[in-house]
Design a protein around this motif. Structure first.
Motif, PDB file in Angstrom:
ATOM      1  N   THR A  13      11.085  20.882-111.340  1.00  0.00           N
ATOM      2  CA  THR A  13      12.087  20.379-110.412  1.00  0.00           C
ATOM      3  C   THR A  13      13.378  20.119-111.163  1.00  0.00           C
ATOM      4  N   SER A  14      14.432  20.757-110.701  1.00  0.00           N
ATOM      5  CA  SER A  14      15.731  20.553-111.311  1.00  0.00           C
ATOM      6  C   SER A  14      16.794  20.863-110.265  1.00  0.00           C
ATOM      7  N   TRP A  15      17.765  20.016-110.154  1.00  0.00           N
ATOM      8  CA  TRP A  15      18.883  20.269-109.265  1.00  0.00           C
ATOM      9  C   TRP A  15      20.068  19.478-109.763  1.00  0.00           C
ATOM     10  N   GLN A  16      21.237  19.919-109.343  1.00  0.00           N
ATOM     11  CA  GLN A  16      22.457  19.216-109.686  1.00  0.00           C
ATOM     12  C   GLN A  16      22.906  18.417-108.476  1.00  0.00           C
ATOM     13  N   ARG A  17      23.155  17.168-108.675  1.00  0.00           N
ATOM     14  CA  ARG A  17      23.608  16.293-107.602  1.00  0.00           C
ATOM     15  C   ARG A  17      24.861  16.866-106.939  1.00  0.00           C
ATOM     16  N   SER A  18      25.679  17.555-107.703  1.00  0.00           N
ATOM     17  CA  SER A  18      26.955  18.066-107.198  1.00  0.00           C
ATOM     18  C   SER A  18      26.808  19.333-106.362  1.00  0.00           C
ATOM     19  N   GLU A  19      25.622  19.934-106.308  1.00  0.00           N
ATOM     20  CA  GLU A  19      25.455  21.199-105.601  1.00  0.00           C
ATOM     21  C   GLU A  19      25.975  21.147-104.174  1.00  0.00           C
ATOM     22  N   ARG A  20      25.662  20.091-103.478  1.00  0.00           N
ATOM     23  CA  ARG A  20      26.089  19.946-102.087  1.00  0.00           C
ATOM     24  C   ARG A  20      26.611  18.524-101.859  1.00  0.00           C
ATOM     25  N   SER A  21      27.443  18.068-102.770  1.00  0.00           N
ATOM     26  CA  SER A  21      27.891  16.671-102.710  1.00  0.00           C
ATOM     27  C   SER A  21      28.688  16.358-101.453  1.00  0.00           C
ATOM     28  N   ASP A  22      29.205  17.392-100.760  1.00  0.00           N
ATOM     29  CA  ASP A  22      29.956  17.151 -99.529  1.00  0.00           C
ATOM     30  C   ASP A  22      29.044  17.001 -98.311  1.00  0.00           C
ATOM     31  N   ASP A  23      27.749  17.197 -98.486  1.00  0.00           N
ATOM     32  CA  ASP A  23      26.777  17.102 -97.396  1.00  0.00           C
ATOM     33  C   ASP A  23      26.058  15.749 -97.492  1.00  0.00           C
ATOM     34  N   PRO A  24      26.329  14.806 -96.572  1.00  0.00           N
ATOM     35  CA  PRO A  24      25.719  13.471 -96.655  1.00  0.00           C
ATOM     36  C   PRO A  24      24.185  13.517 -96.618  1.00  0.00           C
ATOM     37  N   GLU A  25      23.618  14.437 -95.827  1.00  0.00           N
ATOM     38  CA  GLU A  25      22.157  14.529 -95.771  1.00  0.00           C
ATOM     39  C   GLU A  25      21.603  14.986 -97.117  1.00  0.00           C
ATOM     40  N   TRP A  26      22.271  15.946 -97.752  1.00  0.00           N
ATOM     41  CA  TRP A  26      21.834  16.397 -99.074  1.00  0.00           C
ATOM     42  C   TRP A  26      21.899  15.259-100.078  1.00  0.00           C
TER      43      TRP A  26
END
Length: 178
Positions: A70-83
């Motif tokens: 599991t790896s993801w960047q918090r910034s990937e969809r930072s404009d999406d509140p649900e994300w």
């Protein structure tokens, strides 16, 4: 929020080890197949799960995790509140999972096996870095881990092989965390 429920967390963890239908996961997690099906679709929406390409038949849809790690960047969809909510919940879940695994390891007798006793372990460190330096450190650490996952160095003859859990936290604080 799907990722905060036991069904979503369990579905994600269960389909990371092998493909399963929503009904199979529901039985393993003591949840309804409708609930696990919903959570699997939510996990798929954000790229954490997908339909298994090797379906046993047209009636039973199997799902699998898209990655074993599991790896993801918090910034990937930072404009999406649900994300952001999902990302926050997943980060909290990762920390709880790390604690759970540590407790299981600590309670086990395997940690006293002399072949493993002087390897691995726990450590912490504190560095003073800029955002670009932290990004470089993150890339470098991931490259090392990817190298060990894809082409580890040769093992010594007759060495046992175990799964090694690695949890990486790169958290920036303005003040020294005490």
């Amino acid at each position: 929020m799907p990722s905060r429920t036991p069904s979503a967390r369990g579905s994600w963890r269960c389909c990371a080890t092998r493909a399963a239908t929503a009904s199979q996961l529901g039985r393993r997690l003591d949840e309804s197949s409708g609930s696990t099906s919903y959570h699997l679709r939510q996990l798929a929406r954000y790229g954490f799960a997908e339909e298994d390409p090797d379906q046993p038949n047209r009636r039973d849809k199997r799902w699998r995790a898209t990655e074993m790690v599991t790896s993801w960047q918090r910034s990937e969809r930072s404009d999406d509140p649900e994300w952001r909510q999902i990302s926050d919940a997943l980060e909290r879940r990762q920390m709880l999972r790390a604690i759970e695994l540590f407790q299981r390891w600590f309670a086990g007798e395997d940690r006293f096996d002399p072949r493993w006793h002087s390897t691995g372990g726990l450590f912490d460190n504190l560095l003073r870095l800029t955002p670009s330096q932290l990004a470089a450190l993150d890339r470098d650490l991931m490259a090392v881990l990817d190298g060990y996952r894809t082409a580890p160095p040769p093992a010594e003859p007759d060495e046992p092989v175990r799964h090694v859990a690695i949890y990486q936290q790169l958290l920036a604080f303005e003040e020294v965390p005490l």
